[in-house]
Design an enzyme around this catalytic site. Structure first.
Site, PDB file in Angstrom:
ATOM      1  N   GLU A 234       6.045 -20.916   0.005  1.00  0.00           N
ATOM      2  CA  GLU A 234       5.110 -19.791   0.086  1.00  0.00           C
ATOM      3  C   GLU A 234       5.157 -19.146   1.472  1.00  0.00           C
ATOM      4  OE1 GLU A 234       0.272 -19.129   0.119  1.00  0.00           O
ATOM      5  OE2 GLU A 234       1.085 -20.940  -0.823  1.00  0.00           O
TER       6      GLU A 234
ATOM      7  N   LYS B  93       6.175 -14.667  -5.915  1.00  0.00           N
ATOM      8  CA  LYS B  93       4.888 -15.107  -5.399  1.00  0.00           C
ATOM      9  C   LYS B  93       3.876 -13.996  -5.614  1.00  0.00           C
ATOM     10  CE  LYS B  93       2.342 -15.986  -1.094  1.00  0.00           C
ATOM     11  NZ  LYS B  93       2.400 -16.137   0.373  1.00  0.00           N
TER      12      LYS B  93
ATOM     13  N   GLU C 199      -5.451 -14.567  11.258  1.00  0.00           N
ATOM     14  CA  GLU C 199      -4.044 -14.185  11.078  1.00  0.00           C
ATOM     15  C   GLU C 199      -3.704 -12.857  11.739  1.00  0.00           C
ATOM     16  OE1 GLU C 199      -0.693 -13.686   7.542  1.00  0.00           O
ATOM     17  OE2 GLU C 199      -2.738 -14.272   7.041  1.00  0.00           O
TER      18      GLU C 199
ATOM     19  N   GLU D 214      -8.883 -24.145  -3.469  1.00  0.00           N
ATOM     20  CA  GLU D 214      -8.532 -23.481  -2.207  1.00  0.00           C
ATOM     21  C   GLU D 214      -9.425 -22.275  -1.957  1.00  0.00           C
ATOM     22  OE1 GLU D 214      -4.788 -20.985  -0.298  1.00  0.00           O
ATOM     23  OE2 GLU D 214      -4.355 -22.661  -1.635  1.00  0.00           O
TER      24      GLU D 214
END
Length: 372
Positions: free
Chosen positions: A215, A117, A171, A352
């Site tokens: 992910e 990733k 986050e 996105e």
């Protein structure tokens, strides 16, 4: 918040607003551009608090401050709509076709087994009129999400030059209270819609998405692996939950642990964990090298922003949904990224990043809406 009070008190140099309350730092006793040196000074008692921002690459310059005072409040920042701004100029780094090409290159390296990733970001440079009021922008960012998330760091106070880093990260990288450590990673996302049925469908599709769950799992596994040697126990739910900001649905997983060594500070933990695969990738060293090759130096974007007191307690957020203002408050750079895995679709990844940029554009009340 960003200017001295009329009575001549020290100006605010840092604020972090969270649903559980807010922390404000005033004045500057010492600045650090070396994050490891700041952590060492805190750990040895040479300073009694550190606030500010850690860069994506810890070897790059930080913006960390030992403030004069650190004040806690039980309330988040009161949000208010952003003042309107006109775009005088805008430049994209890169444009949409080039970002798509970068995503395709990343997918090929993943298919070849070189990466699992990697998170690729775009930046946008904007010049605005009138100048941005930092206080108003922080309140507008807090207004834009249900949790009142917002932050501001006086980068100039740490580095001896002007500029602010301002944002609304949802986050949580890490929170430490005594021996209790908490992480709440976000990875896997989908744009929200003003139509309730469409919005619900987007959330349901995200929850069922094999690509996004893969992910997300990379991030959870990374945090568990990094924390395990330092904890006597760790609790990780078996599947992620859905969380939302004003513009984006996310997959998120709350992680809780109990530290072996209470003397490990929140800043130590932030340096241990940052950058996570949510903003970098996996394997971490290879993903970071790929990012530097295609993007260049990220600076403070993708690092961590937060605070740590003399007891070692504190809270650090992942530095996303943010912008960096120049000293004249008229020019800024903002960023948005997305995690690339084997199942990624290049067109969807471009979309996105565009959706994530709305957090900053909405807060700035930009009258002529760009389409970066």
């Amino acid at each position: 918040m960003a200017n001295p009070d009329a009575d001549g008190a020290d100006p605010d140099v840092f604020i972090l607003s969270r649903p559980t309350g807010s922390v404000v730092a005033n004045g500057v006793r010492r600045g650090f551009v070396d994050a490891r040196a700041a952590a060492e000074a805190l750990r040895t008692g040479a300073v009694d608090a550190v606030v500010g921002a850690i860069p994506f690459d810890v070897d790059d310059p930080a913006a960390l401050i030992t403030p004069g005072t650190l004040v806690h409040s039980a309330r988040p920042v009161a949000g208010s709509p952003g003042a309107p701004h006109q775009v005088l100029s805008m430049s994209l780094h890169p444009d949409q076709p080039t970002h798509r090409d970068r995503v395709e290159r990343a997918i090929k390296q993943i298919a070849d087994g070189e990466l699992d990733k990697v998170v690729l970001a775009r930046s946008v440079d904007v010049t605005l009129d009138p100048a941005v009021d930092v206080d108003d922008l922080i309140r507008a960012l807090a207004q834009g999400n249900s949790e009142g998330n917002a932050f501001g760091v006086d980068v100039g106070a740490a580095r001896g030059s002007g500029g602010w880093l301002v944002g609304a990260s949802p986050e949580l990288l890490v929170r430490k209270q005594g021996r209790t450590v908490t992480c709440h990673p976000y990875a896997g996302s989908a744009p929200r819609s003003a139509d309730p049925a469409t919005d619900r469908a987007a959330a349901d599709a995200l929850a069922a998405s094999a690509k996004d769950r893969t992910e997300h799992a990379f991030v959870v596994d990374y945090l568990r692996d990094r924390l395990t040697p330092h904890c006597v126990e760790i609790t990780v739910p078996p599947s992620p939950e859905l969380r939302s900001t004003g513009e984006i649905w996310h997959l998120a997983t709350p992680i809780h642990g109990t530290l072996r060594d209470e003397d490990m500070t929140a800043l130590d933990l932030a340096l241990l964990l940052s950058p996570t695969p949510a903003v970098c990738g996996t394997p971490s060293d290879l993903a970071a090298r790929f990012i530097r090759d295609v993007e260049g130096e990220r600076g403070l974007y993708g690092g961590a922003i937060g605070w740590c007191d003399g007891a070692g307690d504190g809270e650090w957020m992942v530095t996303i949904r943010c912008l960096e203002l120049t000293a004249d408050r008229r020019s800024l750079r903002t960023w948005a990224g997305g995690g690339i895995v084997a199942q990624s679709d290049p067109g969807a990844e471009v979309d996105e990043t565009t959706a994530k940029l709305r957090t900053v554009f909405n807060a700035l009340g930009i009258e002529t809406r760009p389409n970066p």
